[in-house]
Motif scaffolding. Sequence first.
Motif, PDB file in Angstrom:
ATOM      1  N   ALA A  15      33.399  30.437  55.271  1.00  0.00           N
ATOM      2  CA  ALA A  15      34.648  30.653  54.530  1.00  0.00           C
ATOM      3  C   ALA A  15      34.517  30.417  53.023  1.00  0.00           C
ATOM      4  O   ALA A  15      35.000  31.236  52.232  1.00  0.00           O
ATOM      5  N   PRO A  16      33.895  29.313  52.553  1.00  0.00           N
ATOM      6  CA  PRO A  16      33.851  29.098  51.099  1.00  0.00           C
ATOM      7  C   PRO A  16      33.133  30.215  50.341  1.00  0.00           C
ATOM      8  O   PRO A  16      33.551  30.588  49.241  1.00  0.00           O
ATOM      9  N   ARG A  17      32.069  30.739  50.940  1.00  0.00           N
ATOM     10  CA  ARG A  17      31.334  31.793  50.244  1.00  0.00           C
ATOM     11  C   ARG A  17      32.115  33.109  50.254  1.00  0.00           C
ATOM     12  O   ARG A  17      32.087  33.869  49.280  1.00  0.00           O
ATOM     13  N   VAL A  18      32.826  33.376  51.356  1.00  0.00           N
ATOM     14  CA  VAL A  18      33.662  34.576  51.402  1.00  0.00           C
ATOM     15  C   VAL A  18      34.774  34.472  50.368  1.00  0.00           C
ATOM     16  O   VAL A  18      35.088  35.435  49.666  1.00  0.00           O
ATOM     17  N   ALA A  19      35.368  33.282  50.249  1.00  0.00           N
ATOM     18  CA  ALA A  19      36.453  33.081  49.289  1.00  0.00           C
ATOM     19  C   ALA A  19      35.996  33.384  47.865  1.00  0.00           C
ATOM     20  O   ALA A  19      36.760  33.913  47.056  1.00  0.00           O
ATOM     21  N   ALA A  20      34.742  33.072  47.554  1.00  0.00           N
ATOM     22  CA  ALA A  20      34.225  33.323  46.207  1.00  0.00           C
ATOM     23  C   ALA A  20      34.067  34.807  45.919  1.00  0.00           C
ATOM     24  O   ALA A  20      33.979  35.206  44.750  1.00  0.00           O
ATOM     25  N   ALA A  21      34.053  35.635  46.968  1.00  0.00           N
ATOM     26  CA  ALA A  21      33.897  37.085  46.804  1.00  0.00           C
ATOM     27  C   ALA A  21      35.221  37.820  46.903  1.00  0.00           C
ATOM     28  O   ALA A  21      35.247  39.051  46.936  1.00  0.00           O
ATOM     29  N   LEU A  22      36.333  37.076  46.922  1.00  0.00           N
ATOM     30  CA  LEU A  22      37.652  37.663  47.130  1.00  0.00           C
ATOM     31  C   LEU A  22      38.305  38.030  45.811  1.00  0.00           C
ATOM     32  O   LEU A  22      38.261  37.267  44.841  1.00  0.00           O
ATOM     33  N   GLU A  23      38.908  39.207  45.759  1.00  0.00           N
ATOM     34  CA  GLU A  23      39.650  39.687  44.591  1.00  0.00           C
ATOM     35  C   GLU A  23      41.077  40.017  45.006  1.00  0.00           C
ATOM     36  O   GLU A  23      41.367  40.307  46.168  1.00  0.00           O
ATOM     37  N   GLY A  24      42.012  39.999  44.028  1.00  0.00           N
ATOM     38  CA  GLY A  24      43.323  40.569  44.242  1.00  0.00           C
ATOM     39  C   GLY A  24      44.366  39.668  44.856  1.00  0.00           C
ATOM     40  O   GLY A  24      45.410  40.164  45.278  1.00  0.00           O
ATOM     41  N   VAL A  25      44.133  38.346  44.920  1.00  0.00           N
ATOM     42  CA  VAL A  25      45.153  37.428  45.427  1.00  0.00           C
ATOM     43  C   VAL A  25      45.446  36.387  44.356  1.00  0.00           C
ATOM     44  O   VAL A  25      44.758  36.297  43.336  1.00  0.00           O
ATOM     45  N   ILE A  26      46.477  35.570  44.590  1.00  0.00           N
ATOM     46  CA  ILE A  26      46.887  34.576  43.610  1.00  0.00           C
ATOM     47  C   ILE A  26      46.257  33.221  43.878  1.00  0.00           C
ATOM     48  O   ILE A  26      45.786  32.535  42.964  1.00  0.00           O
ATOM     49  N   ASP A  27      46.222  32.798  45.142  1.00  0.00           N
ATOM     50  CA  ASP A  27      45.778  31.442  45.451  1.00  0.00           C
ATOM     51  C   ASP A  27      45.244  31.407  46.871  1.00  0.00           C
ATOM     52  O   ASP A  27      45.422  32.362  47.645  1.00  0.00           O
ATOM     53  N   LEU A  28      44.595  30.299  47.227  1.00  0.00           N
ATOM     54  CA  LEU A  28      44.043  30.111  48.559  1.00  0.00           C
ATOM     55  C   LEU A  28      44.514  28.789  49.136  1.00  0.00           C
ATOM     56  O   LEU A  28      44.537  27.765  48.449  1.00  0.00           O
ATOM     57  N   PRO A 194      49.805  51.459  44.997  1.00  0.00           N
ATOM     58  CA  PRO A 194      49.023  50.817  43.937  1.00  0.00           C
ATOM     59  C   PRO A 194      47.516  50.896  44.179  1.00  0.00           C
ATOM     60  O   PRO A 194      46.747  51.000  43.222  1.00  0.00           O
ATOM     61  N   ALA A 195      47.093  50.831  45.456  1.00  0.00           N
ATOM     62  CA  ALA A 195      45.659  50.934  45.737  1.00  0.00           C
ATOM     63  C   ALA A 195      45.136  52.309  45.368  1.00  0.00           C
ATOM     64  O   ALA A 195      44.056  52.449  44.767  1.00  0.00           O
ATOM     65  N   VAL A 196      45.897  53.346  45.712  1.00  0.00           N
ATOM     66  CA  VAL A 196      45.481  54.715  45.386  1.00  0.00           C
ATOM     67  C   VAL A 196      45.450  54.914  43.872  1.00  0.00           C
ATOM     68  O   VAL A 196      44.466  55.427  43.311  1.00  0.00           O
ATOM     69  N   ALA A 197      46.519  54.498  43.196  1.00  0.00           N
ATOM     70  CA  ALA A 197      46.559  54.665  41.739  1.00  0.00           C
ATOM     71  C   ALA A 197      45.474  53.849  41.060  1.00  0.00           C
ATOM     72  O   ALA A 197      44.866  54.298  40.079  1.00  0.00           O
ATOM     73  N   GLY A 198      45.213  52.650  41.577  1.00  0.00           N
ATOM     74  CA  GLY A 198      44.177  51.807  40.987  1.00  0.00           C
ATOM     75  C   GLY A 198      42.808  52.455  41.042  1.00  0.00           C
ATOM     76  O   GLY A 198      42.038  52.392  40.068  1.00  0.00           O
ATOM     77  N   ARG A 199      42.484  53.104  42.165  1.00  0.00           N
ATOM     78  CA  ARG A 199      41.192  53.788  42.257  1.00  0.00           C
ATOM     79  C   ARG A 199      41.118  54.937  41.261  1.00  0.00           C
ATOM     80  O   ARG A 199      40.096  55.141  40.602  1.00  0.00           O
ATOM     81  N   VAL A 205      43.299  46.050  40.885  1.00  0.00           N
ATOM     82  CA  VAL A 205      44.722  45.859  41.130  1.00  0.00           C
ATOM     83  C   VAL A 205      44.999  44.537  41.847  1.00  0.00           C
ATOM     84  O   VAL A 205      44.248  44.127  42.737  1.00  0.00           O
ATOM     85  N   THR A 206      46.072  43.874  41.438  1.00  0.00           N
ATOM     86  CA  THR A 206      46.658  42.771  42.176  1.00  0.00           C
ATOM     87  C   THR A 206      48.045  43.222  42.598  1.00  0.00           C
ATOM     88  O   THR A 206      48.901  43.497  41.755  1.00  0.00           O
ATOM     89  N   ASN A 207      48.260  43.318  43.921  1.00  0.00           N
ATOM     90  CA  ASN A 207      49.500  43.853  44.464  1.00  0.00           C
ATOM     91  C   ASN A 207      50.461  42.706  44.751  1.00  0.00           C
ATOM     92  O   ASN A 207      50.235  41.901  45.650  1.00  0.00           O
ATOM     93  N   LEU A 208      51.541  42.627  43.974  1.00  0.00           N
ATOM     94  CA  LEU A 208      52.589  41.638  44.185  1.00  0.00           C
ATOM     95  C   LEU A 208      53.837  42.317  44.725  1.00  0.00           C
ATOM     96  O   LEU A 208      54.958  42.063  44.271  1.00  0.00           O
ATOM     97  N   GLY A 209      53.642  43.210  45.693  1.00  0.00           N
ATOM     98  CA  GLY A 209      54.768  43.781  46.403  1.00  0.00           C
ATOM     99  C   GLY A 209      55.261  42.778  47.425  1.00  0.00           C
ATOM    100  O   GLY A 209      54.514  42.373  48.312  1.00  0.00           O
ATOM    101  N   PHE A 210      56.515  42.370  47.317  1.00  0.00           N
ATOM    102  CA  PHE A 210      57.096  41.368  48.204  1.00  0.00           C
ATOM    103  C   PHE A 210      58.225  42.032  48.986  1.00  0.00           C
ATOM    104  O   PHE A 210      59.335  42.205  48.472  1.00  0.00           O
ATOM    105  N   GLY A 211      57.925  42.440  50.227  1.00  0.00           N
ATOM    106  CA  GLY A 211      58.893  43.165  51.024  1.00  0.00           C
ATOM    107  C   GLY A 211      60.234  42.453  51.124  1.00  0.00           C
ATOM    108  O   GLY A 211      60.321  41.334  51.615  1.00  0.00           O
TER     109      GLY A 211
END
Length: 372
Positions: A15-28, A194-199, A205-211
């Motif tokens: 888990a710690p090594r995967v977390a270091a490779a994570l993009e696009g979120v705010i916190d863990l 946002p994912a499509v437009a970002g590509r 992209v960081t998606n802060l869509g809050f349903g």
Amino acid sequence: MGSDTAGATRSFWAAPRVAAALEGVIDLEHGPDGSWFMPWRLPVADLELHHPALVLPAMSACGGRIRVRTEARALRLDAETVRLDGGPDLPGVCDLLIGTSLGADAAPAPGGDRWRRADLGEHGAVFADLPPGDKLLELWLPSLAPVRVRGLRTLDGLPLLPAGPDRRPRWTVYGSSITHGFALPPASPASTWPAVAGRLLGRNVTNLGFGGACLLDPLVARMIGERTTEHITLEIGINIHNTAGLRERTLAPSLHGFLATIRSHQPRVPVTVLGPVHGGEREDSVVACRRNADGSGMEVAGDLTLRQMRRIFEDTVEVLKRRGDRALTWMDGRELFSGEDAAAGGLSDGLHPDVRSQGLMGERYAALEGAR
């Protein structure tokens, strides 16, 4: 013995090594023994400051992605979805996008040999029959279901290698369930607009869509302003209408305050205010039907139609531009999804553009931004 152990370590990331490779979120959020992490789209330390209706959609890792390099032909994400007692059973669909060359930043379009999709089941999500050779992988976590990630492994013993950070210009997108990826069926994580437009725009992209919870919360404005970003887009209006959360008296002041908070941290970053997409009967009605997780609903009456909201948003932007904010722009959401699109069957449930329309919205946004 030592060599075999090292090989196993390279083919499995905890888990710690995967977390270091994570993009696009705010916190863990980290498990007490470090064996798992859970991505969040709000600061974990501040959750008690937010309304539960915002905390719930912020639990999902919408837009979160793990970037790795490997020659492996099969990969497994060791993770499980998190379901709250009495909460909805949300789909845990993952996407794997396969870069065409080492260090490639742009991800492929849906379909073909460069895109895989897998459900996050009892034994994680498995992606098989990957193309041979060294490749960049982006593993997109589920848009809707919260997840606990325990590790990542290749299934043929070949090593996983760091891909390095995504150095494309950072783009923060705030919005409603339409940005979050709700549709019938739900948009997969790499298929949201946002994912499509970002590509297409070459953005990280960081998606802060809050349903159901895009209501111009002041602490969300602070969070957006404090993040390093090169562009900000605010998709606003539909949740305000559906909840009658703001009225004519408070709508413009709330947007002024939201933008002022962002500008106190990011005075020159381009900000696009994106008004509501076509919303069916909400265009000319102040009444909305608010849907609950169990499928039940109730009528809510505000005092603003979507047409009136767009005028207020556009006027607010024009006032701030006259006062010197040259990095602020207005975009009418109907340029992304129009009444004609809805009439052609694109409004999947009377509220959310369907999956095909999500892709069209991303393409149209990219074209409009690219032409500025």
